[in-house]
Design a protein around this motif. Structure first.
Motif, PDB file in Angstrom:
ATOM      1  N   MET A   1      32.313  43.911  84.222  1.00 28.21           N
ATOM      2  CA  MET A   1      30.916  43.771  84.613  1.00 28.21           C
ATOM      3  C   MET A   1      30.756  42.719  85.716  1.00 28.21           C
ATOM      4  O   MET A   1      29.956  42.894  86.647  1.00 28.21           O
ATOM      5  N   ASP A   2      31.505  41.638  85.641  1.00 23.72           N
ATOM      6  CA  ASP A   2      31.455  40.613  86.693  1.00 23.72           C
ATOM      7  C   ASP A   2      31.896  41.205  88.030  1.00 23.72           C
ATOM      8  O   ASP A   2      31.282  40.939  89.076  1.00 23.72           O
ATOM      9  N   LEU A   3      32.957  42.004  88.005  1.00 20.18           N
ATOM     10  CA  LEU A   3      33.464  42.632  89.218  1.00 20.18           C
ATOM     11  C   LEU A   3      32.432  43.594  89.809  1.00 20.18           C
ATOM     12  O   LEU A   3      32.223  43.630  91.027  1.00 20.18           O
ATOM     13  N   ILE A   4      31.781  44.344  88.949  1.00 23.65           N
ATOM     14  CA  ILE A   4      30.748  45.273  89.405  1.00 23.65           C
ATOM     15  C   ILE A   4      29.601  44.509  90.064  1.00 23.65           C
ATOM     16  O   ILE A   4      29.137  44.874  91.148  1.00 23.65           O
ATOM     17  N   ARG A   5      29.144  43.451  89.410  1.00 21.08           N
ATOM     18  CA  ARG A   5      28.020  42.665  89.939  1.00 21.08           C
ATOM     19  C   ARG A   5      28.361  42.020  91.285  1.00 21.08           C
ATOM     20  O   ARG A   5      27.501  41.872  92.152  1.00 21.08           O
ATOM     21  N   GLN A   6      29.616  41.635  91.463  1.00 26.71           N
ATOM     22  CA  GLN A   6      30.031  41.014  92.715  1.00 26.71           C
ATOM     23  C   GLN A   6      29.976  41.977  93.890  1.00 26.71           C
ATOM     24  O   GLN A   6      29.792  41.573  95.043  1.00 26.71           O
ATOM     25  N   ASN A   7      30.140  43.263  93.611  1.00 27.90           N
ATOM     26  CA  ASN A   7      30.232  44.246  94.691  1.00 27.90           C
ATOM     27  C   ASN A   7      29.013  45.149  94.838  1.00 27.90           C
ATOM     28  O   ASN A   7      28.848  45.781  95.880  1.00 27.90           O
ATOM     29  N   ILE A   8      28.188  45.223  93.813  1.00 26.75           N
ATOM     30  CA  ILE A   8      27.050  46.121  93.872  1.00 26.75           C
ATOM     31  C   ILE A   8      26.095  45.697  94.989  1.00 26.75           C
ATOM     32  O   ILE A   8      25.868  44.511  95.219  1.00 26.75           O
ATOM     33  N   GLY A   9      25.589  46.636  95.732  1.00 19.47           N
ATOM     34  CA  GLY A   9      24.681  46.340  96.830  1.00 19.47           C
ATOM     35  C   GLY A   9      25.399  46.120  98.151  1.00 19.47           C
ATOM     36  O   GLY A   9      24.791  46.244  99.216  1.00 19.47           O
ATOM     37  N   ARG A  10      26.686  45.808  98.095  1.00 19.58           N
ATOM     38  CA  ARG A  10      27.475  45.605  99.322  1.00 19.58           C
ATOM     39  C   ARG A  10      28.476  46.727  99.529  1.00 19.58           C
ATOM     40  O   ARG A  10      28.778  47.101 100.651  1.00 19.58           O
ATOM     41  N   ASN A  11      29.003  47.248  98.426  1.00 17.04           N
ATOM     42  CA  ASN A  11      29.995  48.312  98.482  1.00 17.04           C
ATOM     43  C   ASN A  11      29.626  49.416  97.491  1.00 17.04           C
ATOM     44  O   ASN A  11      28.764  49.239  96.631  1.00 17.04           O
ATOM     45  N   VAL A  12      30.290  50.537  97.615  1.00 15.25           N
ATOM     46  CA  VAL A  12      30.121  51.629  96.661  1.00 15.25           C
ATOM     47  C   VAL A  12      31.023  51.344  95.464  1.00 15.25           C
ATOM     48  O   VAL A  12      32.217  51.109  95.621  1.00 15.25           O
ATOM     49  N   VAL A  13      30.451  51.355  94.284  1.00 12.53           N
ATOM     50  CA  VAL A  13      31.199  51.003  93.078  1.00 12.53           C
ATOM     51  C   VAL A  13      31.149  52.159  92.083  1.00 12.53           C
ATOM     52  O   VAL A  13      30.082  52.634  91.717  1.00 12.53           O
ATOM     53  N   ARG A  14      32.324  52.597  91.655  1.00 12.22           N
ATOM     54  CA  ARG A  14      32.432  53.644  90.634  1.00 12.22           C
ATOM     55  C   ARG A  14      33.098  53.043  89.405  1.00 12.22           C
ATOM     56  O   ARG A  14      34.036  52.248  89.519  1.00 12.22           O
ATOM     57  N   VAL A  15      32.638  53.476  88.224  1.00  8.50           N
ATOM     58  CA  VAL A  15      33.026  52.782  86.997  1.00  8.50           C
ATOM     59  C   VAL A  15      33.415  53.729  85.870  1.00  8.50           C
ATOM     60  O   VAL A  15      32.773  54.763  85.665  1.00  8.50           O
ATOM     61  N   GLY A  16      34.453  53.347  85.140  1.00  3.89           N
ATOM     62  CA  GLY A  16      34.751  53.935  83.852  1.00  3.89           C
ATOM     63  C   GLY A  16      35.404  55.295  83.847  1.00  3.89           C
ATOM     64  O   GLY A  16      35.942  55.773  84.848  1.00  3.89           O
ATOM     65  N   ILE A  17      35.328  55.931  82.683  1.00  4.02           N
ATOM     66  CA  ILE A  17      35.997  57.202  82.443  1.00  4.02           C
ATOM     67  C   ILE A  17      35.553  58.282  83.414  1.00  4.02           C
ATOM     68  O   ILE A  17      36.353  59.086  83.880  1.00  4.02           O
ATOM     69  N   THR A  18      34.268  58.315  83.736  1.00  3.38           N
ATOM     70  CA  THR A  18      33.762  59.350  84.647  1.00  3.38           C
ATOM     71  C   THR A  18      33.642  58.867  86.090  1.00  3.38           C
ATOM     72  O   THR A  18      33.233  59.628  86.950  1.00  3.38           O
ATOM     73  N   GLN A  19      34.003  57.596  86.330  1.00  2.00           N
ATOM     74  CA  GLN A  19      33.789  56.986  87.645  1.00  2.00           C
ATOM     75  C   GLN A  19      32.328  57.155  88.071  1.00  2.00           C
ATOM     76  O   GLN A  19      32.001  57.632  89.161  1.00  2.00           O
ATOM     77  N   TYR A  20      31.474  56.743  87.181  1.00  2.00           N
ATOM     78  CA  TYR A  20      30.026  56.832  87.367  1.00  2.00           C
ATOM     79  C   TYR A  20      29.579  55.904  88.505  1.00  2.00           C
ATOM     80  O   TYR A  20      30.071  54.780  88.624  1.00  2.00           O
ATOM     81  N   PRO A  21      28.651  56.350  89.361  1.00  4.47           N
ATOM     82  CA  PRO A  21      28.152  55.502  90.455  1.00  4.47           C
ATOM     83  C   PRO A  21      27.303  54.351  89.903  1.00  4.47           C
ATOM     84  O   PRO A  21      26.165  54.556  89.487  1.00  4.47           O
TER      85      PRO A  21
END
Length: 209
Positions: free
Chosen positions: A56-76
């Protein structure tokens, strides 16, 4: 690891289990903590999270600046989110991520299927599925941002490779967190420029009765 039990308990009920399996195999990840970050056409190397909190920390660091995909489904991760503080730990929960991801993929699949004229048959099913995967990974289909495009509604969805499709989609699937807001950064693969899209063949006649 996504197994039959998890698919039954967590995946969108309007998707056949076979489609869910193919979707995860083609575009997902076995690790619910997988975070993929893209900056334009470049994949950003990020440390592999060891805990949900680190993810979650990694996601928050990049959200809004880069495209971030997460988890089993690589959800946007940025879908429907305006501020990093709005992000929920559900993104890295296996069951919740599978539920959100399959619901959103079902919508993308319906959009692609409707564009082709709702064809039936094995060959047409494979083509629709492949285009739906590309749309999921890029965020675009025929120049349209598929995550923001209205749902195509009730269309029949066959399992790619099935000779005797049985299950149909009979309603619009609500996508958790996906309102009229979009990812802060356009989600597009290096070769997914909608202005350079290849010519598609109308498959509406394939398998027609």
């Amino acid at each position: 690891m996504v197994d039959a039990t998890m698919i039954k308990e967590c995946a969108d009920p309007d998707l056949k289990p076979a489609i869910v399996e193919k979707f995860i195999a083609a575009a997902g990840s076995d690790d619910p903590l997988t975070v993929t970050v893209r900056a334009g056409k470049r994949v950003v190397l990020v440390p592999k999270p060891a805990t949900p909190e680190a993810a979650m920390d990694l996601i928050r660091q990049n959200i809004g600046r880069n495209v971030v995909r997460v988890g089993i489904t690589q959800y946007p991760a940025g879908l429907g989110v305006l501020e990093a503080g709005e992000l929920k730990p559900d993104l890295v929960d296996s069951c919740a991520n599978l539920r959100m991801g399959t619901a959103l993929f079902a919508k993308v699949y319906r959009i692609v299927l409707k564009w082709y004229g709702n064809p039936t048959g094995e060959e047409a099913g494979r083509q629709v599925f492949e285009d739906a995967i590309i749309a999921w990974q890029s965020g675009y289909f025929e120049g349209e941002a598929v995550f923001r495009t209205p749902d195509a509604g009730a269309v029949k969805m066959d399992t790619p490779g099935d000779a005797e499709p049985e299950t149909s989609i009979a309603k619009e699937t609500p996508v958790p967190g996906a309102d009229d807001r979009s990812e802060p950064v356009p989600d597009r693969l290096p070769d997914a420029d909608p202005n350079k899209a290849s010519i598609r063949v109308d498959l509406s006649g394939i398998g027609a009765k």
